[in-house]
Design an enzyme around this catalytic site. Structure first.
Site, mmCIF file in Angstrom:
data_model
loop_
_atom_site.group_PDB
_atom_site.id
_atom_site.type_symbol
_atom_site.label_atom_id
_atom_site.label_comp_id
_atom_site.label_asym_id
_atom_site.label_seq_id
_atom_site.Cartn_x
_atom_site.Cartn_y
_atom_site.Cartn_z
ATOM 1 N N CYS A 249 0.834 -1.205 0.000
ATOM 2 C CA CYS A 249 0.000 0.000 0.000
ATOM 3 C C CYS A 249 0.875 1.265 0.000
ATOM 4 O O CYS A 249 1.515 1.560 -0.995
ATOM 5 C CB CYS A 249 -0.985 -0.035 1.162
ATOM 6 S SG CYS A 249 -2.383 1.099 0.956
ATOM 7 N N HIS B 188 -3.531 -5.523 1.407
ATOM 8 C CA HIS B 188 -3.329 -5.806 2.827
ATOM 9 C C HIS B 188 -3.768 -7.239 3.113
ATOM 10 O O HIS B 188 -4.696 -7.755 2.498
ATOM 11 C CB HIS B 188 -4.157 -4.860 3.688
ATOM 12 C CG HIS B 188 -3.735 -3.435 3.618
ATOM 13 N ND1 HIS B 188 -2.552 -2.974 4.153
ATOM 14 C CD2 HIS B 188 -4.343 -2.344 3.079
ATOM 15 C CE1 HIS B 188 -2.454 -1.675 3.954
ATOM 16 N NE2 HIS B 188 -3.525 -1.267 3.299
#
Length: 485
Positions: free
Chosen positions: A326, A426
């Site tokens: 991310c 994630h």
């Protein structure tokens, strides 16, 4: 409602334990936290974002996480500013003072979710935030007694005896509450007790006589309890595993988010995970992981100020591997552009330059639960994860994607030299096949009996629920108003 005398008193774990206890007794139960301030979040089945602790509590209930479980989520971006997320979706960034004025609208969202849960479940277990004794935050409170009063919700008060001063915490908290709020508290839970309970009995008798309220449970200290942290990195994460054959190193950014992505690596017996704090020396590593960030450009500047850019370059020269997740993925690219000041001040920051991507911050946050196929080092395996990111990254030249998603999109890239990976997913280490392939790429062959993170979470929730169930004086609880079997 479980409220705490302090932060980290054990509210989240107590709610998770009670959720599992009720679920075992075939009660339809849901968790609820009116307002949460945390940088660890999860994506729900209905496409929103909630605090990770409420996602874990939903697992304890045996239900899918939903935005109603945490209708107001605050994600700090600076000391006095946070992104405000209502019913799973960001409505903007507000200063502390501006949010104080916004609370009346936030209250509407809280009560809407509360009413839906009340109608849909036999029991709802509510988690407070911080402490109800924070009198400077009492006006328009929606997190503690303000909510409890409006919802007419009874309260159990929990305190952490391991930190000391537990009796003062209970008596002092009561003293800061109004008469009606004091009457709402049905009893006390003492958390994290070590030692012989007989030596505590005089104190318990004094507390009950002083306050007129029962001590419902003295919950023992559970060594090594490993349940995803609500916000701060768990103290377990700093335990060193000096016998491990493979070392993973990760910097703790000032605005680090979803650091729980690495819990699945820390739980491996032959892997040592080292979190590096500001001004600490950078140890040798096999793999460096750059986690997510709520303030990517500022955390990239911090990384450079700490000399981490130089450390990463040296690590790569010696053949080490790097993964960015991310915000960390964005940092590994060419540029990060925030043209409208979505995350911070407007401007462009040069990335570390290892991956051919350019990232642009956008007003609309990407929130997805995803499944796909990870292709790496000659293997293709199913993987899962979730996306929570403000920026959109585009390739400056053609590269084979790291992950082909089942919704038709692609995610992630690998550097030309094969030493660096980036992904928006994630939780990718939580799935055994993906974790095995990623670690094999990084130079570590997993034992075939490596633990499954989802099984570990179930074991830990059950361990916690067993301890709380055994510690509870259910007769006292029922006499105080506990309604369920």
């Amino acid at each position: 409602m479980i409220q705490g005398c302090t932060s980290d008193a054990g509210k989240s774990t107590m709610v998770a334990a009670l959720c599992r206890i009720l679920a075992r007794r075939c009660v339809q139960v849901a968790p609820f936290k009116p307002q949460n301030m945390a940088l660890n979040s999860a994506v729900t089945a209905d496409g929103g974002e909630i605090g990770r602790a409420q996602a874990v509590q939903a697992v304890a209930c045996g239900i899918e996480p939903h935005t109603d479980h945490n209708p107001v989520l605050l994600k700090p971006t600076a000391d006095c500013t946070a992104q405000v997320i209502i019913h799973g979706h960001a409505i903007g960034h507000l200063s502390a003072l501006d949010y104080h004025d916004y609370k009346q609208q936030a209250r509407l969202a809280v009560m809407q979710s509360w009413q839906r849960l009340e109608q849909g479940y036999q029991a709802v277990l509510v988690e407070g935030a911080g402490s109800p004794a924070e009198i400077n935050l009492r006006a328009n409170d929606i997190a503690n007694m303000g909510f409890a009063e409006e919802a007419d919700c009874p309260v159990w008060l929990v305190a952490d005896i391991d930190k000391g001063g537990v009796f003062a915490h209970f008596v002092g908290t009561l003293a800061c509450l109004s008469d009606t709020e004091q009457a709402r508290i049905q009893g006390f839970i003492i958390n994290r007790f070590r030692g012989d309970l007989r030596l505590l009995q005089d104190g318990l008798d004094w507390l009950e006589a002083k306050t007129g309220k029962p001590v419902l449970a003295v919950v023992p200290y559970l060594h090594g309890l490993d349940i995803a942290a609500e916000d701060a990195i768990s103290t377990l994460a700093f335990d060193r595993n000096s016998s491990a054959r493979f070392r993973v190193v990760a910097p703790v950014f000032p605005h680090i988010s979803n650091h729980t992505d690495l819990d699945a690596l820390r739980q491996l017996p032959d892997v040592e995970l080292i979190w590096v704090l500001p001004d600490q020396p950078i140890p040798p590593a096999d793999l460096i992981v750059l986690c997510g960030s709520k303030h990517t450009r500022a955390d990239l500047a911090w990384l450079r100020a700490q000399g981490w850019d130089t450390a990463i370059a040296k690590h790569l020269r010696y053949g080490g591997k790097v993964i960015g997740i991310c915000g960390g993925y964005q940092m590994l690219g060419q540029t990060i552009d925030d043209p409208t000041g979505v995350e911070s001040e407007m401007g462009v920051t040069q990335g570390l330059g290892y991956l051919p991507i350019h990232t642009t911050m956008q007003a609309h946050k990407q929130l997805h639960q995803v499944h796909g196929v990870l292709t790496l080092a000659g293997e293709s395996v199913e993987c899962q994860g979730y996306e929570i990111h403000q920026g959109i990254s585009t390739l400056s030249r053609e590269l084979i994607p790291l992950i082909t998603l089942h919704d038709g999109r692609v995610d992630g890239v690998q550097s030309d030299d094969g030493q660096i990976l980036g992904t928006y997913l994630h939780g990718i280490f939580d799935y055994p096949d993906a974790r095995r392939v990623l670690l094999a790429w990084a130079g570590h062959q997993l034992d075939t009996h490596a633990p499954d993170p989802s099984e570990i979470l179930e074991q830990q929730i059950n361990r916690l629920a067993d301890a709380v169930d055994h510690a509870m004086d259910w007769d006292k609880a029922k006499a105080a108003g506990w309604s369920w079997p």
